[in-house]
Design a protein around this motif. Structure first.
Motif, short mmCIF file in Angstrom:
data_model
loop_
_atom_site.label_atom_id
_atom_site.label_comp_id
_atom_site.label_asym_id
_atom_site.label_seq_id
_atom_site.Cartn_x
_atom_site.Cartn_y
_atom_site.Cartn_z
N LYS A 22 0.88 -0.63 -0.36
CA LYS A 22 -0.86 0.03 -0.04
C LYS A 22 0.84 1.09 -0.08
CE LYS A 22 -3.03 -2.66 3.04
NZ LYS A 22 -4.21 -2.56 4.46
N LYS A 23 0.66 2.35 -0.72
CA LYS A 23 1.11 3.55 -0.99
C LYS A 23 0.30 4.36 0.06
CE LYS A 23 3.39 3.48 -5.77
NZ LYS A 23 3.92 4.23 -6.56
N ALA A 24 1.22 5.47 0.87
CA ALA A 24 1.05 6.41 1.47
C ALA A 24 -0.56 7.31 1.35
CB ALA A 24 2.18 7.12 1.93
N HIS A 25 -0.46 7.26 -0.25
CA HIS A 25 -1.79 8.13 -0.04
C HIS A 25 -3.23 7.16 -0.93
CE1 HIS A 25 -0.50 7.03 -3.96
NE2 HIS A 25 -1.67 7.02 -4.59
N GLU A 26 -2.89 5.44 -0.89
CA GLU A 26 -3.97 4.65 -0.45
C GLU A 26 -4.50 4.18 0.84
OE1 GLU A 26 -2.22 1.80 -2.80
OE2 GLU A 26 -2.61 2.45 -4.85
N LEU A 27 -3.21 5.34 2.12
CA LEU A 27 -4.10 5.18 3.28
C LEU A 27 -4.93 5.87 3.48
CD1 LEU A 27 -0.95 3.43 4.96
CD2 LEU A 27 -2.69 2.30 4.39
N VAL A 36 -17.14 22.54 18.56
CA VAL A 36 -17.88 23.95 18.94
C VAL A 36 -16.84 23.78 20.49
CG1 VAL A 36 -18.95 25.53 19.77
CG2 VAL A 36 -19.88 24.52 18.19
N GLY A 37 -15.48 24.35 20.27
CA GLY A 37 -14.44 24.66 21.15
C GLY A 37 -13.25 25.65 21.54
N GLU A 38 -12.63 25.54 22.21
CA GLU A 38 -11.18 26.60 22.22
C GLU A 38 -10.49 26.23 20.85
OE1 GLU A 38 -9.02 29.05 23.62
OE2 GLU A 38 -10.75 28.93 24.36
N PRO A 39 -10.52 27.09 20.28
CA PRO A 39 -9.69 26.95 19.19
C PRO A 39 -8.54 25.98 19.22
CG PRO A 39 -10.11 29.15 18.75
CD PRO A 39 -10.50 28.59 20.19
N SER A 40 -8.73 24.57 18.41
CA SER A 40 -7.22 24.00 18.28
C SER A 40 -7.32 23.30 17.40
CB SER A 40 -6.98 22.90 19.49
OG SER A 40 -8.51 21.69 18.85
N TYR A 41 -6.10 23.45 15.88
CA TYR A 41 -5.78 22.87 15.17
C TYR A 41 -4.63 22.13 14.84
CZ TYR A 41 -8.02 27.25 14.42
OH TYR A 41 -9.31 28.17 14.75
N LYS A 42 -4.93 20.44 13.90
CA LYS A 42 -3.53 19.70 13.27
C LYS A 42 -3.69 19.99 11.73
CE LYS A 42 -4.03 14.47 12.83
NZ LYS A 42 -4.88 13.72 13.73
N THR A 43 -1.66 19.71 11.65
CA THR A 43 -1.56 20.21 10.18
C THR A 43 -0.92 18.89 9.78
OG1 THR A 43 -0.71 22.35 10.61
CG2 THR A 43 -0.07 21.10 8.94
N VAL A 44 -1.52 18.04 8.92
CA VAL A 44 -1.44 16.89 8.28
C VAL A 44 -0.67 17.20 6.77
CG1 VAL A 44 -3.64 16.04 9.54
CG2 VAL A 44 -3.70 16.38 7.26
N ASP A 45 0.24 16.19 6.07
CA ASP A 45 0.36 16.34 5.27
C ASP A 45 -0.47 15.98 3.54
OD1 ASP A 45 3.23 17.06 5.74
OD2 ASP A 45 3.82 15.17 6.32
N ALA A 46 -0.04 16.34 2.58
CA ALA A 46 -1.72 15.94 1.66
C ALA A 46 -0.72 15.41 0.45
CB ALA A 46 -2.15 17.40 1.23
N ARG A 47 -0.77 15.10 -0.55
CA ARG A 47 -0.25 15.15 -1.81
C ARG A 47 0.03 16.02 -2.42
NH1 ARG A 47 -1.93 10.44 -5.87
NH2 ARG A 47 -1.04 9.72 -6.07
N GLY A 48 1.58 16.06 -3.30
CA GLY A 48 1.81 17.30 -3.74
C GLY A 48 2.74 17.92 -2.86
N LYS A 52 -2.61 20.02 4.39
CA LYS A 52 -3.89 20.45 5.03
C LYS A 52 -4.08 21.19 6.82
CE LYS A 52 -6.64 17.56 2.61
NZ LYS A 52 -7.10 16.57 2.38
N VAL A 53 -4.85 22.00 6.91
CA VAL A 53 -4.80 21.93 8.51
C VAL A 53 -6.37 22.02 8.78
CG1 VAL A 53 -5.38 24.13 10.14
CG2 VAL A 53 -3.23 24.30 7.96
#
Length: 124
Positions: A22-27, A36-48, A52-53
């Motif tokens: 399996k390739k990473a983009h296929e998983l 709703v709540g205190e703002p929190s964000y997560k950054t993930v790797d995307a293709r290209g 993405k935030v």
């Protein structure tokens, strides 16, 4: 992790043999259920070589009111047509109706993909 590649079965029901790992983009990944709540964000790797935030929790929405964009405080999720349980759990998805300081609004963005909540007012 769940494979989102080709099915291991043929149309006829016969088995298809894997020709590589399996390739990473296929998983797949669990969906980000923005609450709703205190703002929190997560950054993930995307293709290209991009990122993405994802909004994990947020309490503000950019609301379009008569051609102007206003920052509004999110009070709670009034209804969510994608899943009635999401409204009970205060989960924000595209199409959800929120109660804000600007009135009731409908979400037009995908906060689990964009990292922000954009909405249009549906009533005052």
């Amino acid at each position: 992790m769940k494979d989102q590649g080709r099915s291991p079965r043929k149309r006829t029901g016969g088995r298809r043999r894997r020709f590589r790992k399996k390739k990473a983009h296929e998983l797949g990944e669990e969906s980000t259920e923005t609450q709703v709540g205190e703002p929190s964000y997560k950054t993930v790797d995307a293709r290209g070589n991009t990122e993405k935030v994802r909004a994990i929790t947020t309490d503000t929405a950019s609301v379009a009111v008569n051609g102007e964009v206003v920052a509004a405080e999110i009070e709670n999720v009034a209804e969510n047509p994608s899943n009635p349980n999401y409204a009970r759990r205060n989960i924000i998805t595209k199409g959800a109706v929120l109660e804000t300081s600007e009135g009731r609004v409908r979400v037009t963005s995908r906060p689990g993909q964009d990292g922000q909540v954009n909405a249009i007012r549906i009533e005052a």
